[in-house]
Design a protein around this motif. Structure first.
Motif, mmCIF file in Angstrom:
data_model
loop_
_atom_site.group_PDB
_atom_site.id
_atom_site.type_symbol
_atom_site.label_atom_id
_atom_site.label_comp_id
_atom_site.label_asym_id
_atom_site.label_seq_id
_atom_site.Cartn_x
_atom_site.Cartn_y
_atom_site.Cartn_z
ATOM 1 N N ILE A 58 4.379 24.808 -6.808
ATOM 2 C CA ILE A 58 3.792 25.882 -5.991
ATOM 3 C C ILE A 58 4.612 26.180 -4.738
ATOM 4 N N GLY A 59 5.663 25.412 -4.500
ATOM 5 C CA GLY A 59 6.609 25.740 -3.433
ATOM 6 C C GLY A 59 6.181 25.409 -2.021
ATOM 7 N N ASN A 60 4.999 24.803 -1.837
ATOM 8 C CA ASN A 60 4.521 24.497 -0.490
ATOM 9 C C ASN A 60 5.521 23.654 0.285
ATOM 10 N N LEU A 61 5.687 23.982 1.567
ATOM 11 C CA LEU A 61 6.581 23.241 2.449
ATOM 12 C C LEU A 61 5.798 22.231 3.278
ATOM 13 N N LEU A 62 6.305 21.008 3.329
ATOM 14 C CA LEU A 62 5.734 19.967 4.186
ATOM 15 C C LEU A 62 6.510 19.939 5.492
ATOM 16 N N ASP A 63 5.806 19.741 6.601
ATOM 17 C CA ASP A 63 6.485 19.559 7.896
ATOM 18 C C ASP A 63 7.066 18.148 7.911
ATOM 19 N N ARG A 111 0.850 -1.192 0.000
ATOM 20 C CA ARG A 111 0.000 0.000 0.000
ATOM 21 C C ARG A 111 0.888 1.244 0.000
ATOM 22 N N ILE A 112 0.550 2.198 -0.860
ATOM 23 C CA ILE A 112 1.281 3.458 -0.919
ATOM 24 C C ILE A 112 0.308 4.604 -0.694
ATOM 25 N N ILE A 113 0.697 5.504 0.192
ATOM 26 C CA ILE A 113 -0.068 6.734 0.425
ATOM 27 C C ILE A 113 0.754 7.890 -0.151
ATOM 28 N N THR A 114 0.134 8.677 -1.004
ATOM 29 C CA THR A 114 0.830 9.816 -1.605
ATOM 30 C C THR A 114 -0.183 10.931 -1.820
ATOM 31 N N SER A 115 0.193 11.957 -2.577
ATOM 32 C CA SER A 115 -0.751 13.021 -2.915
ATOM 33 C C SER A 115 -0.814 13.162 -4.427
ATOM 34 N N LYS A 116 -1.846 13.827 -4.902
ATOM 35 C CA LYS A 116 -2.030 13.988 -6.342
ATOM 36 C C LYS A 116 -1.206 15.132 -6.924
ATOM 37 N N ILE A 117 -0.400 15.797 -6.083
ATOM 38 C CA ILE A 117 0.432 16.893 -6.605
ATOM 39 C C ILE A 117 1.927 16.600 -6.434
ATOM 40 N N GLU A 118 2.266 15.323 -6.332
ATOM 41 C CA GLU A 118 3.680 14.944 -6.305
ATOM 42 C C GLU A 118 4.303 15.105 -7.688
ATOM 43 N N HIS A 119 5.617 15.066 -7.736
ATOM 44 C CA HIS A 119 6.316 15.071 -9.022
ATOM 45 C C HIS A 119 5.959 13.788 -9.773
ATOM 46 N N HIS A 120 5.962 13.852 -11.116
ATOM 47 C CA HIS A 120 5.614 12.673 -11.905
ATOM 48 C C HIS A 120 6.594 11.517 -11.709
ATOM 49 N N ALA A 121 7.802 11.798 -11.240
ATOM 50 C CA ALA A 121 8.737 10.712 -10.926
ATOM 51 C C ALA A 121 8.149 9.785 -9.873
ATOM 52 N N LEU A 175 -0.384 18.882 -23.198
ATOM 53 C CA LEU A 175 -1.569 19.663 -23.482
ATOM 54 C C LEU A 175 -2.464 19.813 -22.255
ATOM 55 N N LYS A 176 -2.343 18.913 -21.314
ATOM 56 C CA LYS A 176 -3.220 18.932 -20.146
ATOM 57 C C LYS A 176 -2.827 19.999 -19.139
ATOM 58 N N GLY A 177 -1.664 20.589 -19.291
ATOM 59 C CA GLY A 177 -1.224 21.594 -18.337
ATOM 60 C C GLY A 177 -0.744 20.969 -17.051
ATOM 61 N N SER A 178 -0.598 21.788 -16.047
ATOM 62 C CA SER A 178 -0.045 21.351 -14.771
ATOM 63 C C SER A 178 -1.032 20.498 -13.979
ATOM 64 N N HIS A 179 -0.619 19.284 -13.633
ATOM 65 C CA HIS A 179 -1.489 18.429 -12.818
ATOM 66 C C HIS A 179 -1.651 18.998 -11.411
ATOM 67 N N VAL A 180 -0.656 19.755 -10.963
ATOM 68 C CA VAL A 180 -0.732 20.368 -9.632
ATOM 69 C C VAL A 180 -1.817 21.447 -9.622
ATOM 70 N N LEU A 181 -1.755 22.347 -10.583
ATOM 71 C CA LEU A 181 -2.727 23.436 -10.637
ATOM 72 C C LEU A 181 -4.121 22.917 -10.961
ATOM 73 N N ASN A 182 -4.209 21.897 -11.814
ATOM 74 C CA ASN A 182 -5.514 21.301 -12.114
ATOM 75 C C ASN A 182 -6.165 20.718 -10.874
ATOM 76 N N GLU A 183 -5.343 20.295 -9.940
ATOM 77 C CA GLU A 183 -5.850 19.684 -8.706
ATOM 78 C C GLU A 183 -6.331 20.725 -7.701
ATOM 79 N N ILE A 184 -5.690 21.891 -7.642
ATOM 80 C CA ILE A 184 -5.976 22.825 -6.541
ATOM 81 C C ILE A 184 -6.721 24.093 -6.952
ATOM 82 N N LEU A 185 -6.705 24.467 -8.233
ATOM 83 C CA LEU A 185 -7.347 25.725 -8.624
ATOM 84 C C LEU A 185 -8.848 25.551 -8.846
ATOM 85 N N ASN A 186 -9.585 26.627 -8.602
ATOM 86 C CA ASN A 186 -11.007 26.596 -8.942
ATOM 87 C C ASN A 186 -11.169 26.737 -10.453
#
Length: 381
Positions: free
Chosen positions: A154-159, A90-100, A336-347
């Motif tokens: 987006i530069g967000n820092l994780l604790d 099982r892997i827990i991650t987020s949808k705004i990680e790097h594609h690597a 063509l899909k643009g940034s997966h990070v911004l697609n996830e968080i922007l309205n």
């Protein structure tokens, strides 16, 4: 034409000292590190000295540093081996990680039947810790958590320490892509109980094509690349000695100059933020990129009052004026899909606008910022 490079999150300018050391090694120390003669021993000494330099700064043992071709390989090594060799199901991650990370996780889900859970994010792309804690508490499956320290778009820092402690409390492995943070932030890996990290030299003014993985001792990871006993059996292939020396030099200089360069780059970012906000009341910062406390000091991601369909033309105009920046991350700039990070968080309204990432280094100047703002002002108006 004036040239202004504001894309250091994609790759950084190599320091002159790094180039000098790499050139010297290529000319003088060309032996194979695995050879037993003096030429080989000289090369091996350079590799092991670099390993010691890195290990000392991160407060780990030399056996825990494995040189790779960069952050992508390091991410793959950890994720693949965790599933194949450590029994992770099982892997827990987020949808705004790097594609690597995300593409590797997709592969593991399809090829090995790994269960993938995505942690909740708030509207700024910040990991909701209560969501992570709930996910960790709801399964007995052997789990690996993979969350990046600094988001590359987006530069967000994780604790990092808090998440590492949470994973440890639930007997889960914790891997972090620290490609945007090593060389820019101090990390004491005895204080932060992370199991694995990925690092790339070209993000802190070193050469491309080299990086390393930190692999906590006794983790029992197995190699992804086979064919030799290099890197203590964890990564086959003749070591790129000149690249490793370049990484070491860049690493040493990054931390030697960290306080001074961080202060200067922070001032540049603050100045850029203040100036770009003057262009229009409709300018917004994506994620926490405009917040100096909650994001890295090295980048901003800004939403402009320009229709998204005009983004290609805007980037073309900026390029014609000699300004380099990014739409999303460089690794998918042609997508063509643009940034997966911004697609996830922007309205939906902000998704229909242009968003650009500007990233800075100590090689930039306030005059660079003034020029970029001047060009942007003409484009917006």
């Amino acid at each position: 034409m004036k040239k202004v490079y504001l894309d250091s999150a994609a790759t950084t300018k190599i320091r002159t000292e790094v180039i000098d050391d790499m050139t010297r090694v290529m000319q003088e120390v060309y032996g194979n590190p695995s050879s037993s003669h003096s030429f080989g021993r000289s090369a091996k000494t350079l590799v092991e000295t670099a390993r010691k330099t890195i290990a000392k700064r991160l407060n780990v043992t030399t056996s825990e540093i494995v040189f790779t071709s960069g952050g992508t390989e390091a991410d793959n090594l950890v994720l693949l081996s965790a599933v194949k060799d450590l029994g992770v199901t099982r892997i827990i991650t987020s949808k705004i990680e790097h594609h690597a990370v995300l593409h590797t996780v997709d592969y593991l889900e399809k090829a090995y039947g790994v269960t993938v859970d995505y942690v909740d994010l708030d509207n700024n792309g910040e990991v909701v810790i209560s969501s992570l804690e709930q996910l960790l508490s709801t399964s007995e499956a052997k789990t690996l958590v993979s969350l990046m320290h600094v988001n590359n778009e987006i530069g967000n820092l994780l604790d990092l320490k808090h998440v590492a402690q949470l994973c440890k409390a639930h007997n889960a492995y914790f891997h972090s892509d620290t490609v945007q943070s090593v060389g820019h932030f101090e990390l004491d890996l005895q204080d932060i109980p992370v199991d694995f990290i990925a690092v790339s030299a070209h993000k802190f003014h070193g050469p491309k094509g080299v990086g390393f993985a930190f692999i906590r001792k006794h983790s029992n990871l197995k190699p992804m690349i086979h064919g030799g006993e290099q890197e203590r059996g964890l990564r086959a292939g003749t070591e790129a000695v000149h690249n490793i020396v370049g990484l070491e030099t860049a690493f040493k200089l990054a931390y030697k100059n960290l306080e001074k360069e961080r202060e200067f780059v922070s001032q540049l970012k603050t100045y850029f933020c203040n100036e770009i906000m003057q262009l229009s009341p409709l300018v917004k910062f994506n994620g926490f990129s405009g917040n100096m406390e909650k994001s890295t000091y090295t980048l901003i991601n800004v939403c402009l009052p320009i229709e998204a369909r005009k983004s290609d033309m805007l980037l073309f105009q900026l390029d014609l004026k000699g300004i380099a920046c990014s739409r999303g991350s460089a690794c998918q700039s042609g997508a063509l899909k643009g940034s997966h990070v911004l697609n996830e968080i922007l309205n939906e309204a902000d998704k229909r606008k242009v968003s650009l990432r500007f990233s800075f280094s100590h090689f930039n100047t306030f005059e660079d910022v003034d020029y970029a703002i001047e060009v942007l002002k003409a484009c917006i108006n």
